[in-house]
Scaffold this active site. Structure first.
Site, short mmCIF file in Angstrom:
data_model
loop_
_atom_site.label_atom_id
_atom_site.label_comp_id
_atom_site.label_asym_id
_atom_site.label_seq_id
_atom_site.Cartn_x
_atom_site.Cartn_y
_atom_site.Cartn_z
N LYS A 76 1.20 83.64 46.29
CA LYS A 76 2.45 84.10 46.91
C LYS A 76 2.70 83.38 48.24
O LYS A 76 1.76 83.15 49.01
CB LYS A 76 2.34 85.62 47.14
CG LYS A 76 3.58 86.27 47.73
CD LYS A 76 3.35 87.77 47.88
CE LYS A 76 4.55 88.50 48.41
NZ LYS A 76 4.31 89.96 48.54
N SER A 151 7.73 92.84 46.39
CA SER A 151 8.14 91.52 46.80
C SER A 151 7.44 90.36 46.09
O SER A 151 7.94 89.25 46.12
CB SER A 151 7.91 91.39 48.31
OG SER A 151 6.54 91.52 48.62
N SER A 175 3.98 95.95 46.63
CA SER A 175 4.50 94.65 46.21
C SER A 175 3.69 93.88 45.17
O SER A 175 4.15 92.88 44.65
CB SER A 175 4.70 93.75 47.43
OG SER A 175 5.93 94.06 48.03
N1 GLN Z 1 8.95 97.28 48.77
C1 GLN Z 1 8.18 97.63 49.92
C2 GLN Z 1 8.87 97.17 51.18
O1 GLN Z 1 9.86 96.52 51.08
C3 GLN Z 1 6.80 97.05 49.81
C4 GLN Z 1 6.70 95.64 50.21
C5 GLN Z 1 5.32 95.13 50.13
O2 GLN Z 1 4.42 95.78 49.60
N2 GLN Z 1 5.13 93.93 50.67
O3 GLN Z 1 8.41 97.43 52.26
#
Ligand code: GLN
Length: 469
Positions: A76, A151, A175
């Site tokens: 990532k 994400s 994410s």
């Molecule tokens: N969707 C969550 C956020 O936007 C988690 C993001 C993540 O785990 N990096 O904060």
């Protein structure tokens, strides 16, 4: 051309000469090119991947290869890989190229994995749909009109579409698990501190973890074995992930979520899963986790506060090519305003508000207290049963654009993933089946301690053997 289902079978084919690693890497690179419309890679390292394939192939022939020899892994774009561009999918980092590997990446390479490239994600890992990326959205491989989740959407899509063997994602509030759910693969958030955060761009430092994503659980465990080691350069890094396996005798489903078991979507996932475990003699209990419903609110207060602080270092001067700006030119605000995306700006604004004098007691400190209570109730539930089962997501992959302009509805997608994050526990998404009508994958989440991760293999087997009966 692939002809293998997990790394154990791949290594066998490589050893007996049925599979050539160079051909396999070439095949994957061509497949990535053919599937460029999915938009899951931000960078593919064709040359170095082929060069490494040649070297590792020789090692396999001689029998002195590492435990991940020839596993093709994508990373990532918030995790540093030496000499590969890392933008964190943000305009503010632009063409930044790290001169070092993240600890987890270093360990993969030391075990002869091949790093194939960097995957698309939401800007600075903030989002649940991969639509907040400077590189554009990632498409769901099962239905291109839908999101891949976020994400780590690029990682999940790349794994599901066979554009790598596995991927490293990052999970702050879900994410790794949520995109894994939307793309029908396994995604693990290990316990906080069990994988070094060195080389992972900080979003919310008390929540950030690096986690593996793959089509099968044995590869997840293999990767965890390699990256789950203490790193003396990360003060939050703890001892290695424990070995050893014990039998899972009881599972718990939160009492507060019980009404979900009557809804169609959850009946098909969690309901069926629990039934099969019960039939196999495992006790199903319903421990109460009273404050679970507040976990998203608590998460977004804590994560945004930490993000506002962490992102203050980005100014287009310290990282990436400078735009000729200096702090003294007074252009810092303009640069940050122009180069951060809307969602990141929302987090910085709300985070700074939450931390401001007079409000920090009202919001941040209160959230920290409720976080402690949620953590305690999860730990208490794990005293009553070995592991917890919950949904991973409120539904299957949503349509592109459906939630993009409505951040709060986007945040709702994280309701089941944030509790384990707040508690620093391990949590795994297990893909179960494909929806008969929707054609979209769905599955469930297990929350547990690192010491129980190896024992989940047995649970997964029970489900897979029983599901078609
Ligand atoms: N969707 C969550 C956020 O936007 C988690 C993001 C993540 O785990 N990096 O904060």
């Amino acid at each position: 051309m692939s002809g293998y289902t997990d790394h154990y079978s791949k290594i066998e084919l490589l050893k007996n000469g049925t599979l050539s690693l160079k051909d396999n890497v070439r095949f994957i690179i061509n497949k990535i090119k053919k599937h460029s419309h999915l938009n899951c890679y931000t960078f593919v390292s064709e040359e170095s991947a082929l060069r490494n394939a040649f070297v590792i192939e020789q090692k396999i022939k001689k029998g002195n290869h590492g435990t991940l020899a020839g596993m093709v892994i994508s990373v990532k774009d918030v995790i540093a890989v030496k000499d590969m561009p890392m933008s964190c999918c943000s305009a503010i980092l632009g063409e930044y190229i790290p001169s070092y590997n993240a600890d987890a990446v270093e360990r993969l390479i030391a075990e002869d994995a091949i790093i194939i490239g960097k995957t698309n994600c939401d800007e600075f890992a903030m989002g649940s749909s991969n639509e907040y990326s400077i590189h554009g959205p990632v498409l769901n491989p099962y239905d291109n009109s839908r999101v891949a989740g976020g994400s780590s959407g690029g990682s999940a899509c790349a794994v599901a579409a066979g554009l790598c063997d596995a991927s490293l994602g990052s999970d702050t509030g879900g994410s790794v698990r949520q995109p894994a759910a939307f793309c029908g693969i396994y995604g693990l958030r290990p316990e906080y501190g069990s994988v070094s955060r060195r080389g992972l761009t900080s979003f919310a430092s008390s929540l950030d973890t690096i986690g593996p994503m793959a089509t099968n659980y044995s590869d997840i465990l293999k990767i965890l074995n390699v990256i789950g080691k203490k790193d003396t350069y990360d003060s939050t890094s703890r001892k290695s992930v424990p070995k050893g396996e014990k039998k899972i005798r009881s599972v718990g489903f939160p009492e507060e979520l019980k009404p979900l078991l009557h809804q169609e979507f959850f009946k098909k996932s969690a309901g069926k899963f629990l039934k099969l475990l019960e039939d196999a003699g495992i006790d199903v209990k319903f421990p109460s986790i009273p404050l679970l419903e507040f976990s998203n609110e608590v998460y977004y207060v804590i994560a945004n506060a930490e993000a506002a602080s962490n992102l203050s270092r980005f100014d287009k001067i310290r990282y990436g090519k400078t735009s000729g700006a200096t702090h003294s030119s007074g252009s810092l605000d303009k640069i940050r305003t122009a180069l951060f995306g809307a969602e990141v700006k929302r987090r910085i604004m709300s985070g700074n508000f939450i931390l401001s004098s007079g409000y920090s007691e009202k919001y941040f400190e209160k959230a920290a207290k409720i976080r402690r209570l949620i953590t305690n109730s999860l730990l208490e539930a794990l005293e009553i049963c070995d592991i917890l089962v919950t949904p991973t997501t409120p539904g299957t992959a949503f349509l592109l654009g459906q939630k993009r302009e409505n951040p709060v509805s986007m945040y709702d997608a994280d309701i089941y993933t944030t509790p384990a994050s707040l508690a620093g526990l391990a949590a795994l998404h297990i893909p179960l089946e494909m929806g008969k009508n929707s054609g979209l994958p769905f599955g469930i989440q297990i929350i547990c301690r690192n010491s129980d991760l190896r024992s989940l293999t047995g649970i997964i087997e029970i489900y897979n053997q029983g599901k078609d009966r």
